[in-house]
Design an enzyme around this catalytic site. Sequence first.
Site, PDB file in Angstrom:
ATOM      1  CB  SER A  83      -0.968  -0.141   1.155  1.00 11.33           C
ATOM      2  OG  SER A  83       0.184   0.016   2.732  1.00 11.33           O
ATOM      3  CG  MET A  84      -0.916   5.214  -1.570  1.00  8.54           C
ATOM      4  SD  MET A  84       0.834   5.600  -2.596  1.00  8.54           S
ATOM      5  CE  MET A  84      -0.144   7.205  -1.275  1.00  8.54           C
ATOM      6  CB  SER A 136       3.825   0.351   2.288  1.00  6.33           C
ATOM      7  OG  SER A 136       4.092  -0.432   1.028  1.00  6.33           O
ATOM      8  CE  LYS A 182       4.545   0.872  -2.797  1.00  6.32           C
ATOM      9  NZ  LYS A 182       3.689   1.895  -2.573  1.00  6.32           N
ATOM     10  CB  THR A 183      10.080   4.186  -2.724  1.00  2.56           C
ATOM     11  OG1 THR A 183       8.878   4.357  -3.471  1.00  2.56           O
ATOM     12  CG2 THR A 183      11.225   4.839  -4.004  1.00  2.56           C
ATOM     13  CG  ASP A 197       9.520   4.281  -7.258  1.00  5.10           C
ATOM     14  OD1 ASP A 197       9.176   3.014  -6.742  1.00  5.10           O
ATOM     15  OD2 ASP A 197       9.501   5.135  -6.814  1.00  5.10           O
ATOM     16  CD  GLU A 198       4.987   5.120  -6.656  1.00  3.90           C
ATOM     17  OE1 GLU A 198       4.020   4.395  -7.273  1.00  3.90           O
ATOM     18  OE2 GLU A 198       5.704   6.014  -5.956  1.00  3.90           O
ATOM     19  CD  GLN A 234       2.066   2.270  -9.044  1.00  6.65           C
ATOM     20  OE1 GLN A 234       3.247   1.468  -8.498  1.00  6.65           O
ATOM     21  NE2 GLN A 234       1.740   3.328  -8.812  1.00  6.65           N
ATOM     22  CB  CYS A 266      -4.218   0.472   9.907  1.00 12.70           C
ATOM     23  SG  CYS A 266      -5.589   0.564  10.271  1.00 12.70           S
TER      24      CYS A 266
END
Length: 200
Positions: A22-23, A25, A27-28, A93-94, A96, A150
Amino acid sequence: MFLENTINNAEKSGWIEVICGSMFSGKTEELIRRLRRAQFAKQRVEIFKPSFDTRYDDTNIVSHNANEIPSTPVEAAASILLLADGCDVVGIDEAQFFDDEIVNVCNALANRGVRVIVAGLDMDYKGRPFGPMPNLMATAEYVTKVHAVCTHTGNLAHYSYRKVANNEQRMLGEADSYEPVSRAAYIRLIEGEEKKVDKK
């Protein structure tokens, strides 16, 4: 975990690694960490991002923690094949936000013996599989799913809840526009939105 072929070291072996979640999280952050290790090992590294993503910088890939690494923005996935010639490692990256051709590009690079590391959102703000990510995850040798915390429950967050009124699937944003939420919190928030609509 991400080691070269130990059965036959003379055989050059490429593969695909996907980092998803998710945002907020990380990832980058994880993508940058792996790419920096490859650079430290004196491997030839090229890094790409969609030109659409200009949140923090026009060219650099920048994490939410402000870590950054130089990259080349590209309009279409097919451009990566031309620009990554002669590389040992390719970072994207990104993912999606790229067109579906990104799957063929990643496989073509891996088939050449390149280590391909891809980061992206696995689901959009509606909880649906996002763009080419499902196919990338299915094709990859390694998939790492990272989680945020969360903002409502403190549990692991799997969803990116959009806090602003915008129905476009592609919308860049930060904490003012998105928050990471767990499944239970996401369901409550969506049900709350539906009740507001019904009252109108």
